[in-house]
Write an enzyme that holds these catalytic residues in place. Sequence first.
Site, PDB file in Angstrom:
ATOM      1  N   LEU A  16       0.840  -1.197   0.000  1.00  0.00           N
ATOM      2  CA  LEU A  16       0.000   0.000   0.000  1.00  0.00           C
ATOM      3  C   LEU A  16       0.874   1.245   0.000  1.00  0.00           C
ATOM      4  O   LEU A  16       0.615   2.199  -0.740  1.00  0.00           O
ATOM      5  CB  LEU A  16      -0.938   0.000   1.210  1.00  0.00           C
ATOM      6  CG  LEU A  16      -1.758   1.276   1.423  1.00  0.00           C
ATOM      7  CD1 LEU A  16      -2.676   1.549   0.235  1.00  0.00           C
ATOM      8  CD2 LEU A  16      -2.562   1.162   2.712  1.00  0.00           C
ATOM      9  N   HIS A  17       1.898   1.260   0.808  1.00  0.00           N
ATOM     10  CA  HIS A  17       2.808   2.407   0.877  1.00  0.00           C
ATOM     11  C   HIS A  17       3.415   2.700  -0.501  1.00  0.00           C
ATOM     12  O   HIS A  17       3.410   3.846  -0.955  1.00  0.00           O
ATOM     13  CB  HIS A  17       3.904   2.149   1.909  1.00  0.00           C
ATOM     14  CG  HIS A  17       5.051   3.101   1.836  1.00  0.00           C
ATOM     15  ND1 HIS A  17       4.897   4.466   1.982  1.00  0.00           N
ATOM     16  CD2 HIS A  17       6.373   2.894   1.622  1.00  0.00           C
ATOM     17  CE1 HIS A  17       6.090   5.054   1.867  1.00  0.00           C
ATOM     18  NE2 HIS A  17       6.983   4.115   1.650  1.00  0.00           N
ATOM     19  N   ARG A  18       3.902   1.665  -1.178  1.00  0.00           N
ATOM     20  CA  ARG A  18       4.481   1.868  -2.518  1.00  0.00           C
ATOM     21  C   ARG A  18       3.430   2.389  -3.495  1.00  0.00           C
ATOM     22  O   ARG A  18       3.709   3.246  -4.328  1.00  0.00           O
ATOM     23  CB  ARG A  18       5.132   0.581  -3.016  1.00  0.00           C
ATOM     24  CG  ARG A  18       6.442   0.281  -2.273  1.00  0.00           C
ATOM     25  CD  ARG A  18       7.241  -0.816  -2.921  1.00  0.00           C
ATOM     26  NE  ARG A  18       6.671  -2.144  -2.788  1.00  0.00           N
ATOM     27  CZ  ARG A  18       6.821  -2.928  -1.734  1.00  0.00           C
ATOM     28  NH1 ARG A  18       7.526  -2.519  -0.695  1.00  0.00           N
ATOM     29  NH2 ARG A  18       6.286  -4.125  -1.702  1.00  0.00           N
TER      30      ARG A  18
END
Length: 184
Positions: free
Chosen positions: A28-30
């Site tokens: 999700l962060h990426r």
Amino acid sequence: MGHYIDIKILPDPEFSFSVLMNELFAKLHRALVEAGHGEIGVSFPRAQKTLGDTVRLHGSQSALQRLMAIDWMKILTNYTCVTLITTVPDNCRYRVVKRVQAKSCVERMYRRSIKKGWLTTEEAETRINAGNEQQLKLPFVQIKSHSSGQDFRLFIQQGKLLDSPVKGKFSAYGLSDVATIHWF
């Protein structure tokens, strides 16, 4: 920010919820770095001592569509159940979901203060002592830093409930010290 998506981690005999949550959050962060543009917030509606089994993404319909269009979850499809983009229910309350960092490593603070020139060796020895260490009891995800390659814990605090929203930008983790998400 009137829409949301729930991502629920399914039980798996090979992997614990925390392992799957760590992987989900790293991906999700990426994806948020690539397509979030500060417009997507996250919350954990089932969090207690851990973050629970559900990640809720909050944003406009177009922001959520843009995020999901990059197909960042393909490796996790067997481990998760993802809802469609849904309109937030009426009469919601709001809360800030933010990252909390503890001053937990006195030795690291000591080295950094000297390296940055903030303190001399003698000043650091007198100012920084073991009594300054903090241990957080907040839920967290453990992820790997792309810049340093080291694993670290990202502690997450879901703030108190508020009656009105506060606008702002979200970080590449979907967190903010100011901006609120809908809470329901």
